[in-house]
Design a protein around this motif. Structure first.
Motif, PDB file in Angstrom:
ATOM      1  N   THR A   3      41.412  59.373  39.896  1.00 48.00           N
ATOM      2  CA  THR A   3      41.673  58.082  39.012  1.00 48.00           C
ATOM      3  C   THR A   3      42.973  57.815  38.573  1.00 48.00           C
ATOM      4  O   THR A   3      43.665  56.661  38.603  1.00 48.00           O
ATOM      5  N   ARG A   4      43.713  58.816  38.038  1.00 46.92           N
ATOM      6  CA  ARG A   4      45.169  58.606  37.576  1.00 46.92           C
ATOM      7  C   ARG A   4      46.146  58.024  38.838  1.00 46.92           C
ATOM      8  O   ARG A   4      46.900  57.368  38.483  1.00 46.92           O
ATOM      9  N   ASP A   5      46.161  58.768  39.809  1.00 48.23           N
ATOM     10  CA  ASP A   5      46.742  58.298  40.927  1.00 48.23           C
ATOM     11  C   ASP A   5      46.548  56.814  41.446  1.00 48.23           C
ATOM     12  O   ASP A   5      47.423  56.094  41.703  1.00 48.23           O
ATOM     13  N   LYS A  61      38.527  46.825  36.302  1.00 48.20           N
ATOM     14  CA  LYS A  61      38.040  46.825  37.774  1.00 48.20           C
ATOM     15  C   LYS A  61      38.103  48.171  38.498  1.00 48.20           C
ATOM     16  O   LYS A  61      37.250  48.590  39.143  1.00 48.20           O
ATOM     17  N   LEU A  62      39.169  48.952  38.235  1.00 45.98           N
ATOM     18  CA  LEU A  62      39.353  50.323  38.766  1.00 45.98           C
ATOM     19  C   LEU A  62      38.272  51.273  38.402  1.00 45.98           C
ATOM     20  O   LEU A  62      37.750  52.062  39.187  1.00 45.98           O
ATOM     21  N   ASN A  63      38.075  51.172  36.850  1.00 45.08           N
ATOM     22  CA  ASN A  63      37.029  52.167  36.506  1.00 45.08           C
ATOM     23  C   ASN A  63      35.792  51.757  37.158  1.00 45.08           C
ATOM     24  O   ASN A  63      34.951  52.605  37.590  1.00 45.08           O
ATOM     25  N   VAL A 109      47.669  51.001  41.482  1.00 51.12           N
ATOM     26  CA  VAL A 109      47.462  49.532  41.148  1.00 51.12           C
ATOM     27  C   VAL A 109      48.551  48.965  40.292  1.00 51.12           C
ATOM     28  O   VAL A 109      48.819  48.023  40.274  1.00 51.12           O
ATOM     29  N   ALA A 110      49.367  49.958  39.495  1.00 51.67           N
ATOM     30  CA  ALA A 110      50.274  49.368  38.707  1.00 51.67           C
ATOM     31  C   ALA A 110      51.603  48.851  39.628  1.00 51.67           C
ATOM     32  O   ALA A 110      52.443  48.535  39.036  1.00 51.67           O
TER      33      ALA A 110
END
Length: 395
Positions: free
Chosen positions: A38-40, A18-20, A45-46
């Motif tokens: 994107t990494r942050d 979903k994030l991608n 999300v985690a």
């Protein structure tokens, strides 16, 4: 590199997909996103609290929005992707076919089945909708202003819409003045060398031009003289134009205002009241006979005889707002227009009926005036008033 490995906590496959997808949607809409952002976002999300869209929204907004245009578009794209609101609109904007992502709703539903209370679900939905409603109200406000700008004044029957049109008309006059002033200052920076005086001063230095003399153009400020037809046939337009005229007199240092019907009335002192409502009330006491017939020729004769010498100089634009229906003789109107044309720089005749479909200037008064008019333009909505600015800038 696998982005899931860059986060401290493991991320579910659904959330990562979903994030991608959301990141790709943002890139398609002009957002500048790299690996670091994107990494942050994966780390966010985690985290445990990011399962709620109301908490995820501000976190992703601060990570992904680097320009003002990004902030303006983010809420709509977020609602479409994460909350499945306005999916059709977002698909059209991004050009990417979207399917309902399996994301946070699935994980949240799993938590609910594990024992989260319905009250938490209610709070979650409430927070998300509050931000969405705020964003929607901003979009609706912009759309309403744009709609009012294109709506003919005679179709404004709602008191709230009419009041908003009055406010926008006054604001338009002030913004026009600000832009015209900036253009005037820009022109003044272009100074020219006065060659004759420079050579004269160089004689003392053996002909060497050590002292340069610059020639400055002495510009007179633009003066606007507005004459508004307040007869019965113009009653649906005159109220909005009065607010526009109030803004002109409040912003332009060089401006005069008159209304006419069967006679001419100088209303500048009344409109210079700081309170717009009090200005209109004071003006109404002067305008006895408003809403009746029109004698444009006789009114212009009064202006030419008693006011023109005081009001008009070499950079004056006379703006006549009228539908051109005159109960007097057309020959008299033509003669007074010719006399007025010799005095001023430009004459702009604004006729609200030009905005009507199939309109042609068939009235005898309008035909007599047109040969002496420099600009014959519509004035039926705010957009047509705004288009006057480029013309005034060239005077």
């Amino acid at each position: 590199m696998n982005l899931a490995e860059t986060t401290a906590n493991p991320v579910g496959a659904g959330a990562m997909t979903k994030l991608n997808g959301f990141a790709q949607i943002l890139r398609d809409n002009g957002f500048i996103l790299g690996l670091a952002e994107t990494r942050d976002a994966l780390k966010v999300v985690a985290s445990g609290g990011a399962a709620r869209p109301s908490r995820l929204r501000p976190a992703l907004r601060s990570l992904f929005c680097s320009r003002q245009s990004d902030w303006q578009k983010f809420d709509e794209l977020f609602d479409a992707w994460w909350l499945q609101r306005g999916m059709k609109s977002a698909t059209r904007v991004s050009g990417v076919p979207q399917t309902p992502p399996p994301g946070l709703q699935t994980e949240t539903a799993g938590r609910r089945s594990s024992g989260e209370s319905d009250q938490a679900d209610h709070v979650e939905r409430g927070e998300g909708s509050e931000v969405s409603e705020a964003g929607q109200s901003r979009r609706e406000g912009a759309s309403r202003t744009e709609l009012l700008s294109k709506t003919d004044f005679r179709h404004l029957t709602n008191p709230e819409d009419l009041a908003e049109a009055h406010r926008l008309a006054e604001h338009l006059a002030k913004s026009m003045r600000a832009r015209l002033t900036r253009r005037m200052h820009a022109r003044r920076t272009g100074q020219r060398l006065d060659l004759r005086r420079t050579i004269h001063k160089s004689i003392a230095h053996g002909g060497t031009p050590l002292d340069l003399v610059w020639r400055k153009r002495k510009d007179k400020p633009l003066r606007l003289v507005m004459l508004l037809d307040a007869s019965g046939s113009m009653s649906l337009y005159s109220a909005v134009f009065l607010r526009f005229m109030h803004g002109v007199l409040d912003s332009f240092r060089e401006a005069e205002a008159f209304i006419f019907h069967t006679r001419l009335i100088h209303i500048s002192p009344a409109l210079k009241e700081r309170n717009p409502q009090r200005a209109v009330e004071r003006m109404s006491l002067l305008a006895q006979g408003t809403g009746g017939g029109t004698r444009i020729g006789e009114s212009l004769a009064t202006f030419n005889r008693w006011h023109a010498r005081r009001c008009i100089h070499s950079r004056t634009c006379v703006m006549i707002v009228s539908d051109g229906y005159d109960t007097g003789a057309a020959e008299d109107l033509g003669a007074e227009m010719q006399a007025l044309r010799r005095r001023c720089r430009r004459i702009a005749w604004l006729n609200p009926m030009i905005g009507w479909q199939g309109y042609a200037p068939e009235a005898q008064g309008m035909k007599a005036a047109l040969p002496h008019v420099d600009l014959f333009a519509p004035a039926h909505n705010l957009e047509s008033l705004k288009s006057l600015e480029p013309y005034l800038a060239r005077i």
